[in-house]
Design a protein around this motif. Sequence first.
Motif, PDB file in Angstrom:
ATOM      1  N   ILE A   3      -1.394 -28.728  -7.226  1.00 12.69           N
ATOM      2  CA  ILE A   3      -0.604 -27.527  -7.504  1.00 12.69           C
ATOM      3  C   ILE A   3      -0.679 -27.240  -8.997  1.00 12.69           C
ATOM      4  O   ILE A   3      -0.605 -28.169  -9.810  1.00 12.69           O
ATOM      5  N   LEU A   4      -0.854 -25.973  -9.348  1.00 15.27           N
ATOM      6  CA  LEU A   4      -0.852 -25.559 -10.753  1.00 15.27           C
ATOM      7  C   LEU A   4       0.351 -24.663 -10.981  1.00 15.27           C
ATOM      8  O   LEU A   4       0.512 -23.635 -10.321  1.00 15.27           O
ATOM      9  N   TYR A   5       1.204 -25.060 -11.925  1.00 14.19           N
ATOM     10  CA  TYR A   5       2.406 -24.274 -12.209  1.00 14.19           C
ATOM     11  C   TYR A   5       2.594 -24.177 -13.721  1.00 14.19           C
ATOM     12  O   TYR A   5       2.754 -25.194 -14.399  1.00 14.19           O
ATOM     13  N   ASN A   6       2.527 -22.957 -14.249  1.00 19.48           N
ATOM     14  CA  ASN A   6       2.677 -22.741 -15.692  1.00 19.48           C
ATOM     15  C   ASN A   6       1.794 -23.677 -16.516  1.00 19.48           C
ATOM     16  O   ASN A   6       2.218 -24.250 -17.516  1.00 19.48           O
ATOM     17  N   GLY A   7       0.566 -23.833 -16.048  1.00 22.41           N
ATOM     18  CA  GLY A   7      -0.385 -24.663 -16.774  1.00 22.41           C
ATOM     19  C   GLY A   7      -0.200 -26.153 -16.573  1.00 22.41           C
ATOM     20  O   GLY A   7      -0.911 -26.958 -17.187  1.00 22.41           O
ATOM     21  N   LYS A   8       0.735 -26.560 -15.724  1.00 21.30           N
ATOM     22  CA  LYS A   8       0.990 -27.980 -15.473  1.00 21.30           C
ATOM     23  C   LYS A   8       0.349 -28.395 -14.160  1.00 21.30           C
ATOM     24  O   LYS A   8       0.509 -27.707 -13.152  1.00 21.30           O
ATOM     25  N   HIS A   9      -0.364 -29.508 -14.188  1.00 23.24           N
ATOM     26  CA  HIS A   9      -1.004 -30.012 -12.975  1.00 23.24           C
ATOM     27  C   HIS A   9      -0.052 -30.956 -12.245  1.00 23.24           C
ATOM     28  O   HIS A   9       0.324 -31.999 -12.777  1.00 23.24           O
ATOM     29  N   ILE A  10       0.336 -30.554 -11.039  1.00 23.91           N
ATOM     30  CA  ILE A  10       1.093 -31.444 -10.167  1.00 23.91           C
ATOM     31  C   ILE A  10       0.073 -32.142  -9.274  1.00 23.91           C
ATOM     32  O   ILE A  10      -0.695 -31.493  -8.568  1.00 23.91           O
ATOM     33  N   CYS A  11       0.042 -33.458  -9.346  1.00 22.01           N
ATOM     34  CA  CYS A  11      -1.024 -34.227  -8.697  1.00 22.01           C
ATOM     35  C   CYS A  11      -0.452 -35.089  -7.585  1.00 22.01           C
ATOM     36  O   CYS A  11       0.756 -35.320  -7.497  1.00 22.01           O
ATOM     37  N   ARG A  12      -1.345 -35.570  -6.724  1.00 23.30           N
ATOM     38  CA  ARG A  12      -0.992 -36.559  -5.718  1.00 23.30           C
ATOM     39  C   ARG A  12      -2.024 -37.681  -5.777  1.00 23.30           C
ATOM     40  O   ARG A  12      -3.141 -37.506  -6.248  1.00 23.30           O
ATOM     41  N   SER A  13      -1.610 -38.841  -5.320  1.00 16.51           N
ATOM     42  CA  SER A  13      -2.542 -39.958  -5.185  1.00 16.51           C
ATOM     43  C   SER A  13      -1.918 -40.961  -4.233  1.00 16.51           C
ATOM     44  O   SER A  13      -0.736 -40.858  -3.896  1.00 16.51           O
ATOM     45  N   SER A  14      -2.716 -41.933  -3.827  1.00 13.93           N
ATOM     46  CA  SER A  14      -2.116 -43.079  -3.151  1.00 13.93           C
ATOM     47  C   SER A  14      -1.553 -43.998  -4.228  1.00 13.93           C
ATOM     48  O   SER A  14      -1.679 -43.750  -5.429  1.00 13.93           O
ATOM     49  N   THR A  15      -0.951 -45.081  -3.784  1.00 20.17           N
ATOM     50  CA  THR A  15      -0.440 -46.053  -4.740  1.00 20.17           C
ATOM     51  C   THR A  15      -1.580 -46.914  -5.274  1.00 20.17           C
ATOM     52  O   THR A  15      -2.733 -46.774  -4.852  1.00 20.17           O
ATOM     53  N   LEU A  16      -1.268 -47.784  -6.209  1.00 18.28           N
ATOM     54  CA  LEU A  16      -2.310 -48.604  -6.835  1.00 18.28           C
ATOM     55  C   LEU A  16      -2.855 -49.648  -5.856  1.00 18.28           C
ATOM     56  O   LEU A  16      -2.099 -50.234  -5.079  1.00 18.28           O
ATOM     57  N   ALA A  17      -4.160 -49.856  -5.901  1.00 11.16           N
ATOM     58  CA  ALA A  17      -4.786 -50.880  -5.064  1.00 11.16           C
ATOM     59  C   ALA A  17      -4.444 -52.266  -5.602  1.00 11.16           C
ATOM     60  O   ALA A  17      -4.378 -52.481  -6.813  1.00 11.16           O
ATOM     61  N   GLY A  18      -4.216 -53.188  -4.688  1.00 12.81           N
ATOM     62  CA  GLY A  18      -4.004 -54.575  -5.073  1.00 12.81           C
ATOM     63  C   GLY A  18      -5.333 -55.302  -5.218  1.00 12.81           C
ATOM     64  O   GLY A  18      -6.406 -54.755  -4.951  1.00 12.81           O
ATOM     65  N   TRP A  19      -5.263 -56.563  -5.642  1.00 16.35           N
ATOM     66  CA  TRP A  19      -6.503 -57.293  -5.912  1.00 16.35           C
ATOM     67  C   TRP A  19      -7.342 -57.465  -4.649  1.00 16.35           C
ATOM     68  O   TRP A  19      -8.565 -57.459  -4.706  1.00 16.35           O
ATOM     69  N   GLY A  20      -6.670 -57.615  -3.480  1.00 20.66           N
ATOM     70  CA  GLY A  20      -7.429 -57.813  -2.240  1.00 20.66           C
ATOM     71  C   GLY A  20      -8.328 -56.635  -1.941  1.00 20.66           C
ATOM     72  O   GLY A  20      -9.495 -56.800  -1.578  1.00 20.66           O
ATOM     73  N   GLU A  21      -7.803 -55.411  -2.113  1.00 23.78           N
ATOM     74  CA  GLU A  21      -8.624 -54.226  -1.860  1.00 23.78           C
ATOM     75  C   GLU A  21      -9.707 -54.067  -2.923  1.00 23.78           C
ATOM     76  O   GLU A  21     -10.832 -53.692  -2.620  1.00 23.78           O
ATOM     77  N   LEU A  22      -9.346 -54.359  -4.181  1.00 20.74           N
ATOM     78  CA  LEU A  22     -10.340 -54.234  -5.251  1.00 20.74           C
ATOM     79  C   LEU A  22     -11.536 -55.130  -4.976  1.00 20.74           C
ATOM     80  O   LEU A  22     -12.687 -54.709  -5.077  1.00 20.74           O
ATOM     81  N   TYR A  23     -11.268 -56.395  -4.608  1.00 18.31           N
ATOM     82  CA  TYR A  23     -12.371 -57.299  -4.316  1.00 18.31           C
ATOM     83  C   TYR A  23     -13.098 -56.894  -3.048  1.00 18.31           C
ATOM     84  O   TYR A  23     -14.315 -57.064  -2.934  1.00 18.31           O
ATOM     85  N   GLY A  24     -12.366 -56.360  -2.094  1.00 20.91           N
ATOM     86  CA  GLY A  24     -12.988 -55.961  -0.843  1.00 20.91           C
ATOM     87  C   GLY A  24     -13.945 -54.802  -1.006  1.00 20.91           C
ATOM     88  O   GLY A  24     -14.974 -54.739  -0.337  1.00 20.91           O
ATOM     89  N   ARG A  25     -13.597 -53.873  -1.894  1.00 22.44           N
ATOM     90  CA  ARG A  25     -14.415 -52.670  -2.062  1.00 22.44           C
ATOM     91  C   ARG A  25     -15.528 -52.847  -3.081  1.00 22.44           C
ATOM     92  O   ARG A  25     -16.443 -52.045  -3.157  1.00 22.44           O
ATOM     93  N   THR A  26     -15.390 -53.845  -3.912  1.00 24.97           N
ATOM     94  CA  THR A  26     -16.372 -54.012  -4.981  1.00 24.97           C
ATOM     95  C   THR A  26     -16.676 -55.482  -5.184  1.00 24.97           C
ATOM     96  O   THR A  26     -15.999 -56.349  -4.656  1.00 24.97           O
ATOM     97  N   GLY A  27     -17.673 -55.750  -5.999  1.00 27.02           N
ATOM     98  CA  GLY A  27     -17.881 -57.081  -6.546  1.00 27.02           C
ATOM     99  C   GLY A  27     -17.813 -56.951  -8.046  1.00 27.02           C
ATOM    100  O   GLY A  27     -17.896 -55.855  -8.588  1.00 27.02           O
TER     101      GLY A  27
END
Length: 269
Positions: free
Chosen positions: A82-106
């Motif tokens: 959403i853009l409102y008066n030049g401000k970006h309103i954003c969405r995201s998921s929450t932060l990945a934990g170490w298990g997901e980080l290792y699972g998705r990458t090396g």
Amino acid sequence: IVEAIEKRCLELFARDYKYSIIHNSNGEVCGHYPQQIVFLEYECTDVERDRFESTVQIGKLQDLVNRSKLARCRGRFVCPVILYNGKHICRSSTLAGWGELYGRTGYNYIFSGGTDDAESEEVPEDDSAVRNGDSQLFDKVRGLDIKLLRYLSVRYICDLMVENKKVKFGLNVTSSEKADKVQRYADFTLLSVPYPGCEFFKDYKDRDYTAEGLVFNWNQDYVDAPLTIPMCFTQNLNIDWTRYQSWDLVEQTQNYLKLLLHIINSDGS
């Protein structure tokens, strides 16, 4: 049918905004986001453009997105919606934990290619000698996430999780900015506004989608995130925030929206 819907959405966006596209046709950027991710640059009226023309370059944004997405659960990166008066309103998921980080990458993938310009100042230098591989990985990935947030001029992060860390089978699978051990997100104003998530949808459905009188059970073992809002945002709203656990879903949604709208309108920059 998806293409037809997206085409119609772009036509509607074009009525009001100048926008750019991040292409995601095969889910290569994020498998959970649309095939064309819209970035709103400014409103079409000349007056608005003079006031709020975007300083974000789509190429730089796409680069930051590609490099930072590993920081977020399922790659759902911080995305302006959403853009409102030049401000970006954003969405995201929450932060990945170490298990997901290792699972998705090396490690090889994380540390290969490109220049290493993560926000290394997020961790005090005197701690660097005792860092292990885990903390270096988090420094790298979350540092890039912070770069994206800063590039979008994000100053406030509203965390809707009802827990500090999501636990599955005894493992921390996701975390949140408020639970970051070395406070990498301390430069942002963090608000903890716990809101019932997808686990609560079944209760909503079972009541024939009636939200009146539907109150979340805050006494469950996994619920450990209290409502935490800076005093400057609560004073003018005439809401008794100490009663938040007694609100039904309607009142809770109304009061949270009042808070969010107040924040969006209160900061001139």
